[in-house]
Design a protein around this motif. Structure first.
Motif, PDB file in Angstrom:
ATOM      1  N   PHE A   1      -1.268  -1.678  27.118  1.00 21.67           N
ATOM      2  CA  PHE A   1      -2.608  -2.774  26.590  1.00 21.67           C
ATOM      3  C   PHE A   1      -3.323  -1.971  25.574  1.00 21.67           C
ATOM      4  CE2 PHE A   1      -0.977  -4.022  30.741  1.00 21.67           C
ATOM      5  CZ  PHE A   1      -0.918  -5.426  30.700  1.00 21.67           C
ATOM      6  N   ASP A   2      -3.767  -0.625  25.947  1.00 24.09           N
ATOM      7  CA  ASP A   2      -4.706  -0.141  25.104  1.00 24.09           C
ATOM      8  C   ASP A   2      -4.464  -0.158  23.813  1.00 24.09           C
ATOM      9  OD1 ASP A   2      -6.104  -0.081  27.430  1.00 24.09           O
ATOM     10  OD2 ASP A   2      -6.129   2.222  27.700  1.00 24.09           O
ATOM     11  N   GLU A   3      -3.140   0.261  23.372  1.00 28.37           N
ATOM     12  CA  GLU A   3      -2.882   0.434  22.095  1.00 28.37           C
ATOM     13  C   GLU A   3      -2.668  -0.830  21.078  1.00 28.37           C
ATOM     14  OE1 GLU A   3       1.102   1.958  21.423  1.00 28.37           O
ATOM     15  OE2 GLU A   3       2.037   0.256  22.431  1.00 28.37           O
ATOM     16  N   LYS A   4      -2.961  -2.092  21.911  1.00 26.75           N
ATOM     17  CA  LYS A   4      -2.853  -3.222  21.253  1.00 26.75           C
ATOM     18  C   LYS A   4      -4.391  -3.741  20.956  1.00 26.75           C
ATOM     19  CE  LYS A   4       1.406  -3.303  22.345  1.00 26.75           C
ATOM     20  NZ  LYS A   4       1.618  -2.453  23.386  1.00 26.75           N
ATOM     21  N   ILE A   5      -5.406  -2.937  21.458  1.00 24.94           N
ATOM     22  CA  ILE A   5      -6.709  -3.479  21.393  1.00 24.94           C
ATOM     23  C   ILE A   5      -7.083  -3.764  19.942  1.00 24.94           C
ATOM     24  CG2 ILE A   5      -8.993  -2.696  21.757  1.00 24.94           C
ATOM     25  CD1 ILE A   5      -8.221  -1.317  24.171  1.00 24.94           C
ATOM     26  N   GLY A   6      -7.665  -5.103  19.590  1.00 24.82           N
ATOM     27  CA  GLY A   6      -8.017  -5.291  18.263  1.00 24.82           C
ATOM     28  C   GLY A   6      -9.217  -4.207  17.669  1.00 24.82           C
ATOM     29  N   GLY A   7      -8.994  -3.650  16.832  1.00 22.96           N
ATOM     30  CA  GLY A   7      -9.962  -2.774  16.411  1.00 22.96           C
ATOM     31  C   GLY A   7      -9.883  -1.323  16.573  1.00 22.96           C
ATOM     32  N   THR A   8      -8.422  -1.003  17.076  1.00 21.75           N
ATOM     33  CA  THR A   8      -7.875   0.328  17.240  1.00 21.75           C
ATOM     34  C   THR A   8      -6.810   0.615  16.265  1.00 21.75           C
ATOM     35  OG1 THR A   8      -6.549  -0.095  19.065  1.00 21.75           O
ATOM     36  CG2 THR A   8      -8.748   0.191  19.540  1.00 21.75           C
TER      37      THR A   8
ATOM     38  N   GLY B   1      -7.670   3.268  -0.774  1.00 25.40           N
ATOM     39  CA  GLY B   1      -9.045   3.283  -1.490  1.00 25.40           C
ATOM     40  C   GLY B   1      -9.674   2.096  -1.045  1.00 25.40           C
ATOM     41  N   GLU B   2      -9.046   1.019  -0.844  1.00 24.37           N
ATOM     42  CA  GLU B   2      -9.565  -0.602  -0.625  1.00 24.37           C
ATOM     43  C   GLU B   2      -9.696  -0.771   0.939  1.00 24.37           C
ATOM     44  OE1 GLU B   2      -8.048  -3.608  -2.546  1.00 24.37           O
ATOM     45  OE2 GLU B   2      -8.473  -2.594  -4.725  1.00 24.37           O
ATOM     46  N   VAL B   3     -11.086  -1.236   1.338  1.00 21.22           N
ATOM     47  CA  VAL B   3     -11.243  -1.252   3.018  1.00 21.22           C
ATOM     48  C   VAL B   3     -10.537  -2.297   3.306  1.00 21.22           C
ATOM     49  CG1 VAL B   3     -13.006  -1.996   4.571  1.00 21.22           C
ATOM     50  CG2 VAL B   3     -13.622  -0.371   2.732  1.00 21.22           C
ATOM     51  N   PHE B   4      -9.442  -2.090   4.233  1.00 20.99           N
ATOM     52  CA  PHE B   4      -8.737  -3.188   5.022  1.00 20.99           C
ATOM     53  C   PHE B   4      -9.288  -3.605   6.376  1.00 20.99           C
ATOM     54  CE2 PHE B   4      -5.014  -3.522   8.028  1.00 20.99           C
ATOM     55  CZ  PHE B   4      -4.261  -4.781   7.332  1.00 20.99           C
ATOM     56  N   GLN B   5      -9.911  -2.712   6.911  1.00 20.25           N
ATOM     57  CA  GLN B   5     -10.563  -3.047   8.191  1.00 20.25           C
ATOM     58  C   GLN B   5     -11.995  -2.175   8.513  1.00 20.25           C
ATOM     59  OE1 GLN B   5      -9.672  -1.431  12.235  1.00 20.25           O
ATOM     60  NE2 GLN B   5      -8.632  -3.352  12.421  1.00 20.25           N
ATOM     61  N   GLU B   6     -12.823  -2.737   8.635  1.00 14.27           N
ATOM     62  CA  GLU B   6     -14.266  -1.958   9.023  1.00 14.27           C
ATOM     63  C   GLU B   6     -14.735  -2.624  10.444  1.00 14.27           C
ATOM     64  OE1 GLU B   6     -18.056  -0.755   6.213  1.00 14.27           O
ATOM     65  OE2 GLU B   6     -16.904  -2.606   5.938  1.00 14.27           O
ATOM     66  N   ASN B   7     -15.431  -1.573  11.374  1.00 14.32           N
ATOM     67  CA  ASN B   7     -15.873  -1.555  12.365  1.00 14.32           C
ATOM     68  C   ASN B   7     -14.930  -2.500  13.194  1.00 14.32           C
ATOM     69  OD1 ASN B   7     -18.184  -0.108  11.930  1.00 14.32           O
ATOM     70  ND2 ASN B   7     -19.004  -2.039  10.679  1.00 14.32           N
TER      71      ASN B   7
ATOM     72  N   ALA C   1       0.837  -1.143   0.040  1.00 15.76           N
ATOM     73  CA  ALA C   1      -0.019   0.107   0.048  1.00 15.76           C
ATOM     74  C   ALA C   1       0.921   1.177   0.140  1.00 15.76           C
ATOM     75  CB  ALA C   1      -0.886   0.051   1.235  1.00 15.76           C
ATOM     76  N   ASP C   2       0.465   2.104  -0.700  1.00 16.88           N
ATOM     77  CA  ASP C   2       1.203   3.555  -0.797  1.00 16.88           C
ATOM     78  C   ASP C   2       0.297   4.494   0.327  1.00 16.88           C
ATOM     79  OD1 ASP C   2       2.796   2.812  -2.557  1.00 16.88           O
ATOM     80  OD2 ASP C   2       1.694   3.717  -4.174  1.00 16.88           O
ATOM     81  N   GLU C   3      -1.018   4.461   0.394  1.00 17.90           N
ATOM     82  CA  GLU C   3      -1.787   5.506   1.381  1.00 17.90           C
ATOM     83  C   GLU C   3      -2.773   4.563   2.228  1.00 17.90           C
ATOM     84  OE1 GLU C   3      -4.144   9.432   0.131  1.00 17.90           O
ATOM     85  OE2 GLU C   3      -5.450   7.671   0.079  1.00 17.90           O
ATOM     86  N   VAL C   4      -2.591   5.121   3.471  1.00 20.49           N
ATOM     87  CA  VAL C   4      -3.561   4.865   4.594  1.00 20.49           C
ATOM     88  C   VAL C   4      -4.377   5.709   4.779  1.00 20.49           C
ATOM     89  CG1 VAL C   4      -3.638   3.806   6.843  1.00 20.49           C
ATOM     90  CG2 VAL C   4      -1.582   3.050   5.489  1.00 20.49           C
ATOM     91  N   ARG C   5      -5.751   5.277   4.909  1.00 19.09           N
ATOM     92  CA  ARG C   5      -6.766   6.401   5.066  1.00 19.09           C
ATOM     93  C   ARG C   5      -7.515   5.848   6.416  1.00 19.09           C
ATOM     94  NH1 ARG C   5     -11.940   8.565   1.580  1.00 19.09           N
ATOM     95  NH2 ARG C   5     -12.639  10.159   3.070  1.00 19.09           N
ATOM     96  N   ILE C   6      -7.671   6.831   7.426  1.00 16.96           N
ATOM     97  CA  ILE C   6      -8.490   6.290   8.497  1.00 16.96           C
ATOM     98  C   ILE C   6      -9.635   7.238   8.759  1.00 16.96           C
ATOM     99  CG2 ILE C   6      -8.190   6.203  11.207  1.00 16.96           C
ATOM    100  CD1 ILE C   6      -5.096   6.329  10.756  1.00 16.96           C
TER     101      ILE C   6
ATOM    102  N   CYS D   1      -7.249   5.638  18.658  1.00 15.73           N
ATOM    103  CA  CYS D   1      -8.407   6.096  18.191  1.00 15.73           C
ATOM    104  C   CYS D   1      -9.209   4.362  18.129  1.00 15.73           C
ATOM    105  CB  CYS D   1      -8.280   6.472  16.687  1.00 15.73           C
ATOM    106  SG  CYS D   1      -9.783   6.902  15.543  1.00 15.73           S
ATOM    107  N   ASP D   2     -10.339   4.507  18.421  1.00 17.25           N
ATOM    108  CA  ASP D   2     -11.289   3.398  18.436  1.00 17.25           C
ATOM    109  C   ASP D   2     -12.199   3.413  17.133  1.00 17.25           C
ATOM    110  OD1 ASP D   2     -12.469   1.076  18.919  1.00 17.25           O
ATOM    111  OD2 ASP D   2     -13.195   1.506  21.046  1.00 17.25           O
ATOM    112  N   LEU D   3     -12.054   2.237  16.361  1.00 13.78           N
ATOM    113  CA  LEU D   3     -12.612   2.171  15.208  1.00 13.78           C
ATOM    114  C   LEU D   3     -13.888   0.945  15.155  1.00 13.78           C
ATOM    115  CD1 LEU D   3      -9.615   2.429  12.573  1.00 13.78           C
ATOM    116  CD2 LEU D   3     -11.233   4.391  13.300  1.00 13.78           C
ATOM    117  N   ARG D   4     -14.041   0.567  16.192  1.00 14.44           N
ATOM    118  CA  ARG D   4     -15.071  -0.634  16.337  1.00 14.44           C
ATOM    119  C   ARG D   4     -16.488  -0.414  16.088  1.00 14.44           C
ATOM    120  NH1 ARG D   4     -12.803  -3.123  22.040  1.00 14.44           N
ATOM    121  NH2 ARG D   4     -12.653  -0.854  22.566  1.00 14.44           N
TER     122      ARG D   4
END
Length: 358
Positions: free
Chosen positions: A302-309, A347-353, A184-189, A335-338
């Motif tokens: 611990f918190d930075e390792k939470i799956g989904g963040t 531009g392609e979804v790598f992780q969602e919710n 990947a070249d670009e990561v968008r959050i 940043c919590d993305l869950r």
């Protein structure tokens, strides 16, 4: 299950810093973590190493910042630096302490800047950072002491007969994620209050498998220093340099933080960003993969390792990622993305919710 400091020490000594006979290993931690520090001292001796045990009373860091003269606060003694350069590795043990609210955040930043040569010397050796389940940590996490000890043990796989084998499985899973991230070249959050673009072209993704942070469970890199564009809201509270900071919002332009606010602890945030020239640029982009850690505890380990963040660190880059930003600061914000967030790769979804898309 009861937390076992001896099993914890064995994991740190044999897996994290893979000690060899004759090596001089610094063990640094609070007296609140004495059971683990004792176990580490014994484990190192039985493996033929030379342990260097440094104890710190709970209020020691606050006292230093509050009482040290300007001369002592702003410079590292040559003997301290020489001693750090004479070790082969280090094990740092975190344990909660009473946080002093009367300590000037600007003086804390001055100490951090002055101590940068020590941190640099330590980082050039093998090192690991871990947590002892102290009572105050349990209280901050909203758990009983017994619940928190079990939480810590599970996060490190100390509840398994062979913790090292479990960390090997984590490494393999994260290697598969890195295969996708590397191209990947670009990561968008994207998420509530967040729309941030970063370039990672040509940068290396690291597989954090518990060697340096115990526990771990993340992949990370250093984004191109001038690439961050947009805004991000960090919704998980954190404690930094003794101050609780919550509701951080950062706006980036050409890689630099141009606006920063916080719902709580804004003075500490602004003081940190003014540490030095590199403090307003990013040193790290990390993606949490440890779905066994789901509850925030106000402990970044611990918190930075939470799956989904995801987490971003302002300040110093890790050279192994290709990052070149230099700073005495390295502050991870989460940043919590869950609930309604996405990570997109070109531009392609790598992780969602909070879940990786196959």
């Amino acid at each position: 299950m009861i937390y076992n400091p001896e099993k914890h020490a064995d994991l740190l000594v044999d897996y994290c810093v893979y000690v060899k006979p004759g090596e001089r290993i610094l063990v640094h931690g609070s007296t609140l973590a004495l059971p683990l520090l004792e176990a580490l001292h014994r484990a190192l001796l039985t493996r033929g190493a030379r342990p260097v045990l440094r104890l710190e009373y709970p209020e020691q860091a606050d006292d230093f910042v509050r009482l040290a003269s300007d001369e002592v606060l702003d410079a590292v003694h040559a003997a301290d630096l020489a001693d750090m350069e004479a070790i082969d590795g280090s094990i740092r043990v975190l344990a909660a302490r009473a946080l002093a609210s009367d300590v000037d955040p600007a003086r804390r930043s001055r100490l951090m800047k002055a101590a940068a040569p020590l941190a640099g010397a330590r980082s050039r050796r093998k090192w690991t950072l871990t947590q002892y389940p102290a009572l105050a940590d349990a209280q901050a996490a909203g758990m009983s002491e017994e619940e928190y000890a079990a939480f810590v043990a599970r996060a490190m796989f100390l509840d398994h007969a062979d913790p090292v084998a479990q960390w090997a499985e984590v490494r393999a899973m994260q290697a598969r994620l890195i295969e996708r991230l590397t191209v990947a070249d670009e990561v968008r959050i994207v998420g509530p209050g967040t729309d941030l673009r970063l370039s990672v072209r040509g940068r290396t993704w690291a597989n954090s498998d518990g060697k340096r942070n115990m526990p771990s469970g993340e992949v990370f890199t250093g984004p191109l220093e001038d690439s961050a564009q947009g805004v991000i809201t960090f919704d998980l509270p954190t404690v930094f340099q003794g101050a609780r900071v919550r509701g951080i919002r950062l706006e980036f332009r050409d890689g630099k933080v141009v606006d920063a606010t916080a719902e709580e602890g804004e003075a500490a945030l602004l003081a940190a960003l003014d540490t030095d020239e590199g403090a307003r640029f990013l040193g790290e982009l990390g993606i949490g993969t440890n779905f066994g850690i789901q509850v925030p505890t106000q402990n970044i380990l611990f918190d930075e390792k939470i799956g989904g963040t995801v987490h971003l660190a302002v300040g110093k880059s890790y050279p192994e990622t290709g990052g070149v930003n230099a700073s005495a600061l390295h502050w991870d914000m989460i940043c919590d993305l869950r609930s309604g967030g996405q990570i997109l790769l070109d531009g392609e979804v790598f992780q969602e919710n909070g879940r990786f898309v196959q």
